[in-house]
Design an enzyme around this catalytic site. Structure first.
Site, PDB file in Angstrom:
ATOM      1  N   TYR A 142       0.824  -1.208   0.000  1.00 19.88           N
ATOM      2  CA  TYR A 142       0.000   0.000   0.000  1.00 19.88           C
ATOM      3  C   TYR A 142       0.859   1.259   0.000  1.00 19.88           C
ATOM      4  O   TYR A 142       0.466   2.281  -0.535  1.00 19.88           O
ATOM      5  CB  TYR A 142      -0.891   0.027   1.244  1.00 19.88           C
ATOM      6  CG  TYR A 142      -2.174  -0.745   1.107  1.00 19.88           C
ATOM      7  CD1 TYR A 142      -2.159  -2.091   0.782  1.00 19.88           C
ATOM      8  CD2 TYR A 142      -3.394  -0.120   1.305  1.00 19.88           C
ATOM      9  CE1 TYR A 142      -3.335  -2.802   0.670  1.00 19.88           C
ATOM     10  CE2 TYR A 142      -4.573  -0.821   1.196  1.00 19.88           C
ATOM     11  CZ  TYR A 142      -4.541  -2.160   0.877  1.00 19.88           C
ATOM     12  OH  TYR A 142      -5.706  -2.839   0.762  1.00 19.88           O
ATOM     13  N   LYS A 187       3.486 -15.623   2.984  1.00 22.56           N
ATOM     14  CA  LYS A 187       3.698 -16.376   1.748  1.00 22.56           C
ATOM     15  C   LYS A 187       5.201 -16.600   1.639  1.00 22.56           C
ATOM     16  O   LYS A 187       5.864 -16.209   0.663  1.00 22.56           O
ATOM     17  CB  LYS A 187       3.125 -15.571   0.558  1.00 22.56           C
ATOM     18  CG  LYS A 187       3.092 -16.296  -0.753  1.00 22.56           C
ATOM     19  CD  LYS A 187       2.053 -17.399  -0.845  1.00 22.56           C
ATOM     20  CE  LYS A 187       2.194 -18.175  -2.140  1.00 22.56           C
ATOM     21  NZ  LYS A 187       1.382 -19.416  -2.157  1.00 22.56           N
ATOM     22  N   ASP A 219      -2.604 -18.545   1.199  1.00 23.79           N
ATOM     23  CA  ASP A 219      -3.607 -19.278   0.404  1.00 23.79           C
ATOM     24  C   ASP A 219      -4.257 -20.364   1.258  1.00 23.79           C
ATOM     25  O   ASP A 219      -5.472 -20.574   1.232  1.00 23.79           O
ATOM     26  CB  ASP A 219      -2.992 -19.838  -0.898  1.00 23.79           C
ATOM     27  CG  ASP A 219      -1.622 -20.468  -0.716  1.00 23.79           C
ATOM     28  OD1 ASP A 219      -1.067 -20.436   0.406  1.00 23.79           O
ATOM     29  OD2 ASP A 219      -1.089 -21.010  -1.713  1.00 23.79           O
ATOM     30  N   ASP A 243      -6.048  -7.173   4.308  1.00 22.30           N
ATOM     31  CA  ASP A 243      -7.202  -6.545   3.661  1.00 22.30           C
ATOM     32  C   ASP A 243      -8.124  -7.629   3.111  1.00 22.30           C
ATOM     33  O   ASP A 243      -9.338  -7.607   3.321  1.00 22.30           O
ATOM     34  CB  ASP A 243      -6.712  -5.618   2.536  1.00 22.30           C
ATOM     35  CG  ASP A 243      -7.851  -4.911   1.841  1.00 22.30           C
ATOM     36  OD1 ASP A 243      -8.858  -4.602   2.504  1.00 22.30           O
ATOM     37  OD2 ASP A 243      -7.747  -4.670   0.626  1.00 22.30           O
ATOM     38  N   ASP A 247     -11.966  -9.229   4.847  1.00 23.35           N
ATOM     39  CA  ASP A 247     -13.266  -9.236   4.149  1.00 23.35           C
ATOM     40  C   ASP A 247     -13.849 -10.643   4.197  1.00 23.35           C
ATOM     41  O   ASP A 247     -15.038 -10.828   4.450  1.00 23.35           O
ATOM     42  CB  ASP A 247     -13.106  -8.803   2.677  1.00 23.35           C
ATOM     43  CG  ASP A 247     -13.430  -7.331   2.480  1.00 23.35           C
ATOM     44  OD1 ASP A 247     -13.189  -6.557   3.426  1.00 23.35           O
ATOM     45  OD2 ASP A 247     -13.924  -6.965   1.396  1.00 23.35           O
TER      46      ASP A 247
HETATM   47  C1  IPM Z   1     -10.294  -1.443   4.269  1.00 25.00           C
HETATM   48  C2  IPM Z   1     -10.609  -0.828   2.932  1.00 25.00           C
HETATM   49  C3  IPM Z   1      -9.454   0.062   2.540  1.00 25.00           C
HETATM   50  C4  IPM Z   1      -8.219  -0.803   2.441  1.00 25.00           C
HETATM   51  C5  IPM Z   1      -9.643   0.846   1.248  1.00 25.00           C
HETATM   52  C6  IPM Z   1     -10.930   1.651   1.256  1.00 25.00           C
HETATM   53  C7  IPM Z   1      -8.455   1.729   0.946  1.00 25.00           C
HETATM   54  O1  IPM Z   1     -10.856  -1.797   1.979  1.00 25.00           O
HETATM   55  O2  IPM Z   1     -10.209  -0.703   5.265  1.00 25.00           O
HETATM   56  O3  IPM Z   1     -10.115  -2.654   4.336  1.00 25.00           O
HETATM   57  O4  IPM Z   1      -8.024  -1.481   1.421  1.00 25.00           O
HETATM   58  O5  IPM Z   1      -7.440  -0.818   3.380  1.00 25.00           O
HETATM   59 MN    MN Z   2     -10.669  -3.830   2.715  1.00 28.74          MN
END
Ligand code: IPM
Ligand code: MN
Length: 353
Positions: A142, A187, A219, A243, A247
């Site tokens: 990032y 990884k 993975d 990240d 999710d």
């Molecule tokens: C999160 C979001 C952010 C990230 C984006 C919006 C930049 O997806 O907080 O996970 O990827 O870190």
């Molecule tokens: Mn995210």
């Protein structure tokens, strides 16, 4: 205790859920005799529209001057659909993380019994799953060196030893307070940066003899989270892997709209829901305020105000049990509650407790 809170409502449903978070915070402070003050500041698309910067200097100052930041959400489709946009709301989030030195992102993955049926996983796999993902938040791809022309592009996944050590320390501290099981996700079979992570973790592990440390390729971890989420207690990983995995983690519980998070590091900590700004729902009074309200619980817990946090969690569970729920988790035939009604119910519960 005296608490100075920076409130960053942001975009989309942000302002609506922020209002409920603040209302709950007020109710708790009143009950426990804490003195709280708020300073509101701009961020995201709202800040771009008003002052041309998604994380203005003034907002940074307000955050630095506060004990904690209560953040809601940023993002607006008008930027997503415009590849030529020079500034984007998400840059505000990244700037905030970097400038406040928020290197540790704590994302709990927990289930609520009444929402298990919303999980894409089988009930018996997910019921009782309870782990924390600790994502490194200010390093890696990032923020590493980037390059892009029409023929070539790259992002550099750089990590230094001190960056790895400090996030692993946070992870071990969480593991010590929980079930004492840490999974370091990397990884290392391919990436040099991951090999350094693993090397540093192996050096640190003997300092925490009570914690069982295991190492897992990312993975494999993605697969394991689906096959056996109860395996995990504390998971720690680099920015990009974190990240993606968080999710996945939030959705397997079926309760994405209910999950809060904390980002901590060098300066003021930030507490925010995991979900985004849901622009389509803006102003409709249908957004679930619970993730924001639970981030207020995490805020109190950060300051070791455990009873305050526990009362909020109890109120949230009671609202779910009483079927006081926003439309996306409403049981069929139940009464309709909006963002404000759910917030108000929780405030009343806290006052009466
Ligand atoms: C999160 C979001 C952010 C990230 C984006 C919006 C930049 O997806 O907080 O996970 O990827 O870190
Ligand atoms: Mn995210």
């Amino acid at each position: 205790m005296k608490l100075k809170i920076a409130v960053l409502p942001g975009d989309g449903i942000g302002p609506e859920i922020s209002e409920q978070g603040v209302a709950v915070m007020n109710a708790v402070c009143e009950k426990f005799g804490h003195e709280v003050s708020y300073q509101y500041a701009l961020c995201g698309a709202d800040a771009i529209d008003k002052v041309g910067d998604p994380f203005p200097e003034e907002t940074f100052k307000v955050c630095m001057d506060a004990d904690a930041v209560l953040f809601s959400a940023v993002g607006d489709p008008k930027f997503d659909n415009d590849p030529t946009a020079k500034v984007r709301p998400e840059q505000g989030l990244l700037a905030m993380r970097k400038k406040l030195g928020l290197f540790a992102n704590i994302r709990p993955v927990e289930t609520f019994d009444c929402l298990i049926h919303k999980s894409p996983l089988k009930d018996e796999l997910v019921r009782g799953a309870d782990f924390i993902c600790i994502r490194e938040l200010t390093g890696g791809m990032y923020f590493g060196e980037k390059y892009q022309d029409d023929e070539k592009a790259y992002d550099t996944n750089a990590y230094t030893r001190p960056e790895i050590e400090r996030i692993l320390k946070v992870a071990y501290e969480y593991a010590m307070r929980r079930r004492k099981h840490l999974t370091v996700v990397d990884k290392a079979n391919v990436l040099a940066s991951s090999r350094l992570w693993r090397q540093v973790a192996k050096e640190m592990a003997p300092q925490y003899p009570e914690v069982e440390t295991d190492y897992m390729f990312v993975d494999n971890a993605a697969m394991r989270m689906i096959q056996d989420p109860k395996f995990f207690d504390v998971m720690v990983t680099e920015n990009t892997f974190g990240d993606i995995l968080t999710d996945e983690g939030s959705c397997i519980t079926g309760s994405m709209g209910l999950l809060p998070s904390a980002s901590t590091g060098e300066h003021t900590p930030v507490f925010e829901p995991i979900h985004g700004s849901w622009p389509q729902a803006k102003g409709l009074n249908i957004a679930n305020p619970l993730a924001q309200i639970l981030s207020v619980a995490m805020l109190f817990e950060y300051f070791n105000l455990k009873e305050e946090g526990a009362l909020i969690r109890k109120a949230v569970n009671a609202s779910l049990d009483a079927n006081v729920r926003t439309p996306e988790i409403q049981v069929e035939g139940g009464e309709r509650y909006g963002t404000t009604e759910v917030g108000q119910w929780i405030v009343d519960y806290i006052k009466k407790a």
